[in-house]
Design a protein around this motif. Structure first.
Motif, mmCIF file in Angstrom:
data_model
loop_
_atom_site.group_PDB
_atom_site.id
_atom_site.type_symbol
_atom_site.label_atom_id
_atom_site.label_comp_id
_atom_site.label_asym_id
_atom_site.label_seq_id
_atom_site.Cartn_x
_atom_site.Cartn_y
_atom_site.Cartn_z
ATOM 1 N N ILE A 5 1.367 -4.330 -13.444
ATOM 2 C CA ILE A 5 0.711 -3.321 -14.271
ATOM 3 C C ILE A 5 1.121 -1.956 -13.742
ATOM 4 C CG2 ILE A 5 -1.506 -2.394 -15.034
ATOM 5 C CD1 ILE A 5 -2.698 -5.190 -14.428
ATOM 6 N N TYR A 6 1.580 -1.080 -14.653
ATOM 7 C CA TYR A 6 2.094 0.224 -14.267
ATOM 8 C C TYR A 6 1.411 1.342 -15.051
ATOM 9 C CZ TYR A 6 5.982 -2.297 -12.143
ATOM 10 O OH TYR A 6 6.734 -3.128 -11.378
ATOM 11 N N ALA A 7 1.220 2.479 -14.417
ATOM 12 C CA ALA A 7 0.836 3.705 -15.120
ATOM 13 C C ALA A 7 2.125 4.301 -15.662
ATOM 14 C CB ALA A 7 0.163 4.680 -14.168
ATOM 15 N N VAL A 8 2.116 4.767 -16.906
ATOM 16 C CA VAL A 8 3.311 5.339 -17.519
ATOM 17 C C VAL A 8 3.019 6.751 -18.022
ATOM 18 C CG1 VAL A 8 4.360 3.133 -18.139
ATOM 19 C CG2 VAL A 8 2.774 4.194 -19.717
ATOM 20 N N SER A 9 4.050 7.581 -18.022
ATOM 21 C CA SER A 9 3.962 8.947 -18.536
ATOM 22 C C SER A 9 4.956 9.095 -19.673
ATOM 23 C CB SER A 9 4.305 9.963 -17.446
ATOM 24 O OG SER A 9 3.374 9.885 -16.403
ATOM 25 N N PHE A 10 4.554 9.801 -20.733
ATOM 26 C CA PHE A 10 5.396 10.022 -21.900
ATOM 27 C C PHE A 10 5.568 11.518 -22.077
ATOM 28 C CE2 PHE A 10 4.818 5.703 -23.137
ATOM 29 C CZ PHE A 10 3.499 5.394 -22.858
ATOM 30 N N ARG A 11 6.739 11.895 -22.584
ATOM 31 C CA ARG A 11 6.978 13.298 -22.885
ATOM 32 C C ARG A 11 7.842 13.402 -24.126
ATOM 33 N NH1 ARG A 11 9.696 16.472 -18.281
ATOM 34 N NH2 ARG A 11 8.293 15.068 -17.243
ATOM 35 N N SER A 12 7.501 14.332 -24.994
ATOM 36 C CA SER A 12 8.291 14.634 -26.180
ATOM 37 C C SER A 12 8.300 16.148 -26.344
ATOM 38 C CB SER A 12 7.696 13.959 -27.425
ATOM 39 O OG SER A 12 6.573 14.674 -27.894
ATOM 40 N N PRO A 13 9.103 16.673 -27.262
ATOM 41 C CA PRO A 13 9.061 18.126 -27.485
ATOM 42 C C PRO A 13 7.673 18.612 -27.925
ATOM 43 C CG PRO A 13 11.035 17.202 -28.458
ATOM 44 C CD PRO A 13 10.189 16.048 -28.017
ATOM 45 N N ARG A 14 6.853 17.722 -28.476
ATOM 46 C CA ARG A 14 5.510 18.079 -28.947
ATOM 47 C C ARG A 14 4.487 18.185 -27.831
ATOM 48 N NH1 ARG A 14 4.300 17.119 -34.327
ATOM 49 N NH2 ARG A 14 2.138 17.031 -33.695
ATOM 50 N N ASP A 15 4.519 17.213 -26.883
ATOM 51 C CA ASP A 15 3.409 17.077 -25.939
ATOM 52 C C ASP A 15 3.786 16.076 -24.848
ATOM 53 O OD1 ASP A 15 0.885 17.493 -24.905
ATOM 54 O OD2 ASP A 15 -0.191 16.741 -26.649
ATOM 55 N N SER A 16 2.829 15.755 -23.991
ATOM 56 C CA SER A 16 2.992 14.705 -22.991
ATOM 57 C C SER A 16 1.725 13.859 -22.980
ATOM 58 C CB SER A 16 3.261 15.308 -21.611
ATOM 59 O OG SER A 16 2.159 16.087 -21.195
ATOM 60 N N GLY A 17 1.819 12.669 -22.401
ATOM 61 C CA GLY A 17 0.662 11.790 -22.352
ATOM 62 C C GLY A 17 0.853 10.701 -21.314
ATOM 63 N N THR A 18 -0.168 9.882 -21.134
ATOM 64 C CA THR A 18 -0.136 8.794 -20.165
ATOM 65 C C THR A 18 -0.689 7.526 -20.806
ATOM 66 O OG1 THR A 18 -2.317 9.355 -19.306
ATOM 67 C CG2 THR A 18 -0.413 10.339 -18.184
ATOM 68 N N GLY A 19 -0.384 6.402 -20.198
ATOM 69 C CA GLY A 19 -0.882 5.120 -20.668
ATOM 70 C C GLY A 19 -0.692 4.069 -19.596
ATOM 71 N N THR A 20 -0.800 2.823 -20.000
ATOM 72 C CA THR A 20 -0.649 1.688 -19.097
ATOM 73 C C THR A 20 0.340 0.710 -19.711
ATOM 74 O OG1 THR A 20 -2.943 1.925 -18.412
ATOM 75 C CG2 THR A 20 -1.893 -0.157 -17.914
ATOM 76 N N ALA A 21 1.208 0.133 -18.883
ATOM 77 C CA ALA A 21 2.159 -0.873 -19.350
ATOM 78 C C ALA A 21 2.126 -2.069 -18.404
ATOM 79 C CB ALA A 21 3.565 -0.303 -19.417
ATOM 80 N N VAL A 22 2.168 -3.257 -18.975
ATOM 81 C CA VAL A 22 2.224 -4.493 -18.210
ATOM 82 C C VAL A 22 3.593 -5.115 -18.457
ATOM 83 C CG1 VAL A 22 1.204 -6.774 -17.853
ATOM 84 C CG2 VAL A 22 -0.258 -4.835 -18.483
ATOM 85 N N PHE A 23 4.347 -5.380 -17.390
ATOM 86 C CA PHE A 23 5.668 -5.995 -17.501
ATOM 87 C C PHE A 23 5.595 -7.423 -16.973
ATOM 88 C CE2 PHE A 23 6.506 -1.488 -17.340
ATOM 89 C CZ PHE A 23 7.420 -1.332 -18.367
ATOM 90 N N VAL A 24 5.996 -8.385 -17.825
ATOM 91 C CA VAL A 24 5.987 -9.792 -17.451
ATOM 92 C C VAL A 24 7.263 -10.434 -17.976
ATOM 93 C CG1 VAL A 24 4.775 -12.002 -17.644
ATOM 94 C CG2 VAL A 24 3.466 -9.875 -17.591
ATOM 95 N N ASP A 25 8.181 -10.772 -17.069
ATOM 96 C CA ASP A 25 9.404 -11.503 -17.406
ATOM 97 C C ASP A 25 10.160 -10.918 -18.591
ATOM 98 O OD1 ASP A 25 8.775 -13.236 -15.310
ATOM 99 O OD2 ASP A 25 7.659 -14.581 -16.627
ATOM 100 N N GLY A 26 10.412 -9.614 -18.578
ATOM 101 C CA GLY A 26 11.185 -8.958 -19.621
ATOM 102 C C GLY A 26 10.390 -8.516 -20.830
#
Length: 74
Positions: A5-26
């Motif tokens: 389970i990872y914390a993720v950050s997003f960025r675009s020309p509009r704004d930025s944000g955060t979320g959560t991502a779970v990685f399991v076998d691809g």
């Protein structure tokens, strides 16, 4: 990428944000305050590629603007 389970950050020309991502076998699953995410991810060194299905669960603006459901190529 190591499964987990990872914390993720997003960025675009509009704004930025955060979320959560779970990685399991691809596969990845996750979300933030406006969207759920599900898809496949390939990691090769420092490079990440894949296709993510993005589904809106709450109204309002986000880094993607007013988009509803869409696919995101990484």
């Amino acid at each position: 990428m190591i499964n987990g389970i990872y914390a993720v950050s997003f960025r675009s020309p509009r704004d930025s944000g955060t979320g959560t991502a779970v990685f399991v076998d691809g596969q990845t699953y996750g979300g933030d305050g406006a969207y759920f995410y599900k898809g496949s991810v390939n990691v090769s060194g420092a490079n990440i590629s894949g296709r993510i299905q993005v589904k809106r669960h709450s109204p309002g603006e986000s880094i993607f603007g007013p988009l509803g459901n869409f696919e995101l190529d990484l």
